[in-house]
Design a protein around this motif. Structure first.
Motif, PDB file in Angstrom:
ATOM      1  N   ASP A 183       2.311  -1.852   2.915  1.00 54.87           N
ATOM      2  CA  ASP A 183       1.292  -1.496   3.909  1.00 54.87           C
ATOM      3  C   ASP A 183       1.996  -1.032   5.176  1.00 54.87           C
ATOM      4  O   ASP A 183       2.284  -1.840   6.068  1.00 54.87           O
ATOM      5  N   SER A 184       2.259   0.247   5.285  1.00 55.74           N
ATOM      6  CA  SER A 184       3.001   0.770   6.428  1.00 55.74           C
ATOM      7  C   SER A 184       2.224   0.627   7.735  1.00 55.74           C
ATOM      8  O   SER A 184       2.818   0.426   8.799  1.00 55.74           O
ATOM      9  N   THR A 185       0.888   0.710   7.654  1.00 52.87           N
ATOM     10  CA  THR A 185       0.071   0.581   8.867  1.00 52.87           C
ATOM     11  C   THR A 185       0.189  -0.816   9.455  1.00 52.87           C
ATOM     12  O   THR A 185       0.417  -0.993  10.662  1.00 52.87           O
TER      13      THR A 185
ATOM     14  N   HIS B 207       5.257  13.230  -0.900  1.00 53.90           N
ATOM     15  CA  HIS B 207       6.303  12.621  -0.079  1.00 53.90           C
ATOM     16  C   HIS B 207       7.369  13.627   0.359  1.00 53.90           C
ATOM     17  O   HIS B 207       8.436  13.233   0.826  1.00 53.90           O
TER      18      HIS B 207
ATOM     19  N   ARG C   6      10.099   4.818   6.215  1.00 53.02           N
ATOM     20  CA  ARG C   6       9.430   4.837   4.915  1.00 53.02           C
ATOM     21  C   ARG C   6       8.312   5.872   4.836  1.00 53.02           C
ATOM     22  O   ARG C   6       7.744   6.086   3.770  1.00 53.02           O
ATOM     23  N   LEU C   7       7.979   6.513   5.968  1.00 54.64           N
ATOM     24  CA  LEU C   7       6.957   7.550   5.970  1.00 54.64           C
ATOM     25  C   LEU C   7       7.532   8.846   5.413  1.00 54.64           C
ATOM     26  O   LEU C   7       8.729   9.113   5.550  1.00 54.64           O
TER      27      LEU C   7
ATOM     28  N   ALA D 216       6.435  -3.014   4.939  1.00 51.83           N
ATOM     29  CA  ALA D 216       6.209  -1.563   5.029  1.00 51.83           C
ATOM     30  C   ALA D 216       6.152  -0.901   3.664  1.00 51.83           C
ATOM     31  O   ALA D 216       5.542   0.160   3.509  1.00 51.83           O
ATOM     32  N   ASN D 217       6.773  -1.530   2.656  1.00 56.03           N
ATOM     33  CA  ASN D 217       6.698  -0.979   1.300  1.00 56.03           C
ATOM     34  C   ASN D 217       5.286  -1.012   0.750  1.00 56.03           C
ATOM     35  O   ASN D 217       4.895  -0.156  -0.043  1.00 56.03           O
TER      36      ASN D 217
ATOM     37  N   ALA E 174       2.551  -2.973   8.863  1.00 49.44           N
ATOM     38  CA  ALA E 174       3.944  -3.192   9.261  1.00 49.44           C
ATOM     39  C   ALA E 174       4.225  -2.563  10.619  1.00 49.44           C
ATOM     40  O   ALA E 174       4.927  -3.151  11.454  1.00 49.44           O
ATOM     41  N   LEU E 175       3.667  -1.372  10.848  1.00 44.61           N
ATOM     42  CA  LEU E 175       3.886  -0.698  12.126  1.00 44.61           C
ATOM     43  C   LEU E 175       3.242  -1.470  13.273  1.00 44.61           C
ATOM     44  O   LEU E 175       3.820  -1.573  14.365  1.00 44.61           O
TER      45      LEU E 175
ATOM     46  N   VAL F 215      10.476   0.794   9.578  1.00 44.52           N
ATOM     47  CA  VAL F 215       9.109   1.038   9.115  1.00 44.52           C
ATOM     48  C   VAL F 215       8.830   2.541   9.072  1.00 44.52           C
ATOM     49  O   VAL F 215       8.343   3.076   8.070  1.00 44.52           O
TER      50      VAL F 215
END
Length: 356
Positions: free
Chosen positions: A21-23, A280, A58-59, A18-19, A25-26, A55
Motif C-alpha cells: 500500500d504505497s499510499t 510500470h 517503488r512508484l 510500500a510493497n 506508506a507515504l 517509498v
C-alpha cells in the motif's frame, strides 16, 4: 523518543508496507519526517528522508524519488554527516538504474566509490562495486560486470556479512549466466541458497535465485524443471508486489511454455507482461514481450492480432529514449575516472586481503 536503531526499524517497516500500500506508506513516511523535523535531530531527519525516498522509489515514475534523494544528499553535506553519504549516492544510483538512466546511475555509483575510498570504508566500497557492475550488466558488458562483482566479493570477504555476500553472489550468478559460465553461476546460487536456508529473509533475492536456476535449466533443455523454478520465482515476486521481477520471470516462463508447446499459457504470460511492463514503465521488457507475442501469433496464423501487437511494438521503439537503447558504451572520461578511483582503493584491497 525513538533511538536511531528503533527509527531505522520503523523506516524499514514503512518501506515494506510500500510493497502492499504505497499510499498508506507515504502517509506514514510523511508523518515520520514531520515528527523528526520538529525534534530537529539531523541524523533522525536523514533516516526519515531516506524512508520517504524508499517509498517513492517503488512508484513507476521515479522523478520524485530522484529529487528527494538529491535533497537528502545536500542535507547530509550541509549537516556534515559524511558517514551516510556513500550509501545515499548508492541509492541514487539504484533509482537511476531502475529508470534505465544508466550513465547517471554510473555517476552516482562512482561518487559512492570515491567517498568509500576517501573514508576507507570497505562495506561501502563493496556495495559501490556492485553498482558499477550493474552498470556494465545493463550495457551487456558481462565480462566487465563480473570483474566488478568479483572485486566486490574480494573486498567484502573480510567482513563476513551474509547479506552482503549473498547480494554479491546473486550478481555474480547473473553475470556468469549471461557469459554461459553455468558452473560459476551454479556455485554462486548454491552459496546463496545456503544463506536462505540459514535464515536470510530476502524474498526478492530468493526469487532471483529461482529465476537464474530456472534459466540454467532452460539453457540445458530441461524445460519442465525450468518451468518449475520459474513458476516459484513468479509466485515470490507476485507476493512481494515486485512488478519488474514479475515481468522478467513471466517473459522467461512464456519462452519456456513455447518450448513445452503450451501456447495458451505462453500467450497468457506474454499478455500479462505487456500490461505490467507498460503500467510500470518498463519499456525494454515491453518491447521484448510485444516482439515475442507478435511472432507467436504469426506462427499460430492469427495475423490480425500479430499486426496489432507489431504496431504497438513499433510505437514503443519509436518512443524509446536513446539512453534506454542497447549499444551504450562507457565514455573515455568515465573509464579514466573509474581507473583513478580503483587506484585510490588499492589500500582497501590490501587491507581486505590481509584481514582474510
Amino acid at each position: 523518543m525513538l533511538d536511531l536503531s528503533q527509527l531505522q526499524a520503523r523506516g524499514n517497516a514503512i518501506a515494506i508496507l510500500a510493497n502492499q500500500d504505497s499510499t498508506a506508506a507515504l502517509l506514514q513516511a510523511d508523518a515520520m519526517l514531520d515528527a523528526m523535523q520538529a525534534q530537529q535531530l539531523p541524523e533522525a531527519i536523514a533516516i526519515a528522508l531516506q524512508t520517504k525516498v524508499r517509498v517513492l522509489q517503488r512508484l513507476p515514475n521515479k522523478t520524485q524519488a530522484i529529487a528527494l534523494q538529491n535533497e537528502l544528499i545536500r542535507y547530509l553535506k550541509r549537516e556534515q554527516l559524511p558517514q551516510n553519504l556513500a550509501a545515499a549516492y548508492w541509492r541514487l544510483g539504484q533509482i537511476y538504474y531502475d529508470s534505465l538512466a544508466f550513465y547517471r546511475a554510473l555517476d552516482a555509483w562512482l561518487k559512492s566509490l570515491e567517498i568509500a575510498g576517501e573514508r576507507q570504508d570497505i562495506h561501502a566500497a563493496a556495495r559501490a562495486y556492485i553498482g558499477v557492475g550493474k552498470f556494465f550488466f545493463g550495457l551487456g558488458e558481462y565480462t566487465r560486470a563480473l570483474h566488478c562483482h568479483n572485486m566486490a566479493q574480494m573486498i567484502a570477504s573480510s567482513l563476513n556479512l551474509v547479506q552482503l555476500d549473498t547480494e554479491i553472489g546473486l550478481n555474480i550468478a547473473a553475470d556468469a549466466f549471461r557469459l554461459q559460465d553455468f558452473a560459476t553461476a551454479l556455485t554462486a546460487l548454491t552459496k546463496a541458497r545456503a544463506a536462505f536456508d540459514a535464515g536470510l529473509n530476502r524474498p526478492s533475492w530468493l526469487g532471483e535465485a529461482d529465476f537464474y536456476q530456472g534459466m540454467i535449466c532452460f539453457e540445458h533443455g530441461e524445460f519442465a524443471k525450468a518451468q518449475e523454478f520459474l513458476s516459484r520465482a513468479y509466485k515470490i515476486h507476485h507476493k512481494q508486489h515486485n512488478s519488474w521481477g514479475e515481468s522478467h520471470v513471466l517473459l522467461a516462463l512464456a519462452r519456456t511454455f513455447i518450448k513445452l508447446a503450451e501456447y495458451e499459457h505462453a500467450v497468457e504470460c506474454l499478455e500479462t507482461v505487456c500490461a505490467l511492463s507498460e503500467q510500470h514503465q518498463q519499456i525494454l521488457l515491453s518491447i521484448e514481450a510485444y516482439e515475442v507475442l507478435s511472432m507467436l501469433y504469426v506462427e499460430q496464423g492469427d495475423y490480425a492480432k500479430a499486426l496489432q501487437f507489431h504496431k504497438r511494438l513499433h510505437e514503443l521503439i519509436r518512443n524509446n529514449p536513446p539512453e534506454q537503447r542497447p549499444g551504450l558504451r562507457l565514455s573515455r572520461h568515465a573509464s579514466q575516472r573509474l581507473q583513478s578511483i580503483e587506484s585510490t582503493l588499492e589500500l582497501i584491497r590490501i587491507q581486505a586481503r590481509l584481514q582474510c
